[in-house]
Design a protein around this motif. Structure first.
Motif, PDB file in Angstrom:
ATOM      1  N   ASP A  12      58.113   9.862 -80.004  1.00  0.00           N
ATOM      2  CA  ASP A  12      58.909  10.465 -78.716  1.00  0.00           C
ATOM      3  C   ASP A  12      60.099   9.620 -78.713  1.00  0.00           C
ATOM      4  O   ASP A  12      59.746   8.351 -78.805  1.00  0.00           O
ATOM      5  N   THR A  13      61.107  10.271 -78.104  1.00  0.00           N
ATOM      6  CA  THR A  13      62.508   9.535 -78.368  1.00  0.00           C
ATOM      7  C   THR A  13      63.180   9.696 -77.188  1.00  0.00           C
ATOM      8  O   THR A  13      64.418   9.576 -76.766  1.00  0.00           O
ATOM      9  N   LYS A  14      62.510  10.246 -76.017  1.00  0.00           N
ATOM     10  CA  LYS A  14      63.133  10.850 -74.753  1.00  0.00           C
ATOM     11  C   LYS A  14      63.641   9.511 -73.928  1.00  0.00           C
ATOM     12  O   LYS A  14      64.776   9.611 -73.554  1.00  0.00           O
ATOM     13  N   LEU A  15      63.140   8.510 -73.892  1.00  0.00           N
ATOM     14  CA  LEU A  15      63.710   7.335 -73.332  1.00  0.00           C
ATOM     15  C   LEU A  15      65.069   6.791 -73.761  1.00  0.00           C
ATOM     16  O   LEU A  15      66.274   6.455 -73.207  1.00  0.00           O
ATOM     17  N   ALA A  16      65.043   6.600 -75.274  1.00  0.00           N
ATOM     18  CA  ALA A  16      66.199   6.318 -75.827  1.00  0.00           C
ATOM     19  C   ALA A  16      67.354   7.313 -75.669  1.00  0.00           C
ATOM     20  O   ALA A  16      68.450   7.054 -75.551  1.00  0.00           O
ATOM     21  N   GLU A  17      67.188   8.461 -76.012  1.00  0.00           N
ATOM     22  CA  GLU A  17      68.102   9.779 -75.493  1.00  0.00           C
ATOM     23  C   GLU A  17      68.833   9.694 -74.102  1.00  0.00           C
ATOM     24  O   GLU A  17      69.766   9.991 -73.954  1.00  0.00           O
ATOM     25  N   SER A  18      67.654   9.464 -73.143  1.00  0.00           N
ATOM     26  CA  SER A  18      68.252   9.318 -72.017  1.00  0.00           C
ATOM     27  C   SER A  18      69.100   8.244 -71.677  1.00  0.00           C
ATOM     28  O   SER A  18      70.002   8.311 -70.902  1.00  0.00           O
ATOM     29  N   TYR A  19      68.735   7.126 -72.351  1.00  0.00           N
ATOM     30  CA  TYR A  19      69.690   5.920 -72.225  1.00  0.00           C
ATOM     31  C   TYR A  19      70.980   6.427 -73.011  1.00  0.00           C
ATOM     32  O   TYR A  19      72.203   6.004 -72.299  1.00  0.00           O
TER      33      TYR A  19
END
Length: 542
Positions: A12-19
């Protein structure tokens, strides 16, 4: 029959992509950015100033008047708040490292984040006592392409020794995590942290930016003694990291169990031998056997050039405990993974090995007490510091005295030093020496015992840059067992005191040298911290 395989787990990479999205894929490194751009491993654009100056004293945050003691008093609370912020953003850091540098999420979480949080949670007001009290205006913290994220935690050590402004120097694949870390620092009041971008590590060397801290290259030695759980040791060694200073570099196996170890290792390592025979064909004739497991190369009884292959782990036999300790000292290994079932044998090896961290029946575990993090951070010194001795003539005698001095009981060292401290002008110094006890600790839970020890440095160079406020600590460092080499005159009366030590005592390792030596600034710590972590959560299978 086809080999059974598991599907690869999606990360899951959603947090990094959101940043990245919120920051428009842009990470300006200073206020004059925009003159040039580069891209990191994920494709984020980095704008930076190609003419950014790296000269000391030209930090964008320099020029403020700061009282040293007020500065240090504020550190503890700020670092605890910063530990909370890093914990809150832990998954974002993990996902960034995975997307950009392809580092597994579990390694970032279990190593980097855990160490940073432990270091910041540790009582920083107490840790400042571990560092000399001189006040530097400005220093760098370099984050190269392969530098572990954990190095960011060393800002506590830099501030603890009086560094006012810190500039984090980052390259393209560390720019994102450095930028996020800087934002968290600013959110808790550390506005003295700034960042600057360089295109490559070569540029750091060209501009003479120090690549210090967390650069130990000796790696970790694994030790397998007779009677230990060999299967568990092999399973652990096969899964070790190749990205951190504690990467496995060598395995030493007691001769009495060497044949059994090789058979078990051969079977387990061959389970992931896809294409390995062909890639190792050129070096197989130089060793008894060779295996490729994930990104590591294991060579059994290798007799070739150690630099001929990539991340190589040599497997060799040793005979006696005495020989083992001698080998560990020879290689100056900072990390030791020791597998043993005999308590007396394990203690003999662990307490006599020069390693800063010893894991007994485990590897790479940093879930002990917060003080244990100091074995990593307080020992972040470049190996080339020891090369300074080559530039100082006639220092062999003082180093011989240091070896004897370090083995002298603490109370005997205290008595000898205090006997040479007379007069009312030294009363504060006597009080500091009489109260010194070191910072040892013991922590026990149901699965692990962690012991922390204060150990002396081999030597410290002292010159006029160490003002009188720091002399107490240098005297206490003598008490700890280290040698002092004075290269320039100190302030009176402390110069007279150290001169008296050097002249009147045949025991204390103090000497004067007229040779001026430019010393690595990070070598300002007063002692080393050694941690021995014993895992007794499992009783061994065999």
């Amino acid at each position: 029959m086809d080999e059974f395989q598991f599907d690869e787990m999606e990360v899951d990479t959603k947090l990094a992509e959101s940043y990245f999205e919120k920051n428009n894929y842009q990470f300006p490194m200073n206020q004059e950015s925009g003159k040039k751009s580069n891209k990191d491993g994920y494709g984020n654009t980095i704008f930076y100033d190609v003419n950014c100056c790296f000269e000391l004293g030209e930090s964008p945050l320099s020029g403020r008047e700061t009282n040293l003691y007020e500065y240090l008093d504020q550190l503890n609370e700020k670092f605890k708040r910063l530990a909370t912020e890093v914990t809150k953003h832990a998954e974002t850091f993990c996902q960034m490292e995975y997307l950009i540098r392809k580092i597994p999420v579990n390694e970032v979480r279990d190593y980097d984040i855990r160490l940073i949080v432990q270091n910041f949670t540790c009582d920083s007001s107490k840790q400042t006592n571990q560092f000399s009290d001189f006040f530097l205006n400005y220093d760098y913290l370099t984050m190269g392409e392969n530098t572990p994220l954990a190095k960011l935690g060393s800002i506590m050590q830099l501030m603890g020794r009086g560094v006012r402004d810190i500039e984090i120097v980052c390259t393209k694949n560390t720019a994102a995590v450095c930028n996020l870390f800087k934002e968290l620092c600013h959110s808790v009041g550390f506005d003295n942290i700034s960042t600057v971008f360089v295109e490559s590590v070569d540029e750091l060397e060209t501009k003479k930016i120090p690549m210090n801290i967390l650069s130990v290259t000796t790696g970790c030695i694994g030790v397998v003694t007779e009677g230990c759980d060999i299967d568990s040791a092999i399973d652990t060694f096969l899964k070790t990291t190749t990205r951190y200073p504690w990467k496995l570099s060598r395995v030493l196996v007691q001769e009495s169990v060497y044949e059994g170890f090789k058979k078990a290792f051969s079977w387990k390592a061959s389970l992931k031998a896809d294409g390995a025979d062909q890639s190792l064909a050129s070096i197989k004739h130089l060793c008894a056997n060779a295996f490729q497991y994930d990104d590591k190369t294991f060579l059994v009884d290798y007799a070739g050039n150690p630099e001929a292959v990539g991340p190589m782990v040599k497997i060799e036999a040793y005979r006696t405990t005495k020989e083992l300790i001698s080998l560990v000292k020879k290689h100056r290994v900072k990390y030791l993974s020791l597998w043993a079932s005999d308590i007396a044998q394990a203690n003999e090896i662990a307490y006599n090995a020069p390693s800063s961290v010893v894991w007994i029946n485990s590897y790479g575990t940093f879930d002990g007490p917060v003080q244990a993090s100091q074995a990593i951070y307080a020992n972040m010194i470049d190996d080339d510091y020891l090369d300074v001795l080559d530039d100082i003539p006639n220092c062999d005698e003082v180093m011989d005295r240091q070896e004897v001095w370090a083995k002298t009981p603490l109370e005997d060292r205290r008595r000898i030093v205090l006997d040479l401290t007379t007069g009312s002008e030294f009363q504060m110094l006597r009080d500091a020496l009489q109260s010194y006890e070191g910072d040892n600790f013991v922590h026990v839970d149901k699965e692990r015992m962690c012991v922390g020890l204060t150990e002396p440095l081999e030597f410290i160079l002292v010159d006029a840059t160490f003002k009188s406020v720091g002399v107490w600590n240098f005297a206490r460092m003598l008490l700890c067992g280290s040698a002092l080499i004075l290269t320039r005159r100190l302030e009176v009366p402390f110069h007279d005191y150290f001169e008296r030590l050097a002249r009147d005592s045949q025991n204390i390792p103090v000497m004067y040298s007229e040779c001026y030596v430019s010393t690595p600034e990070v070598r300002a710590i007063l002692y080393n911290t050694k941690v021995i972590s014993t895992n007794f959560g499992t009783i061994f299978a065999n």
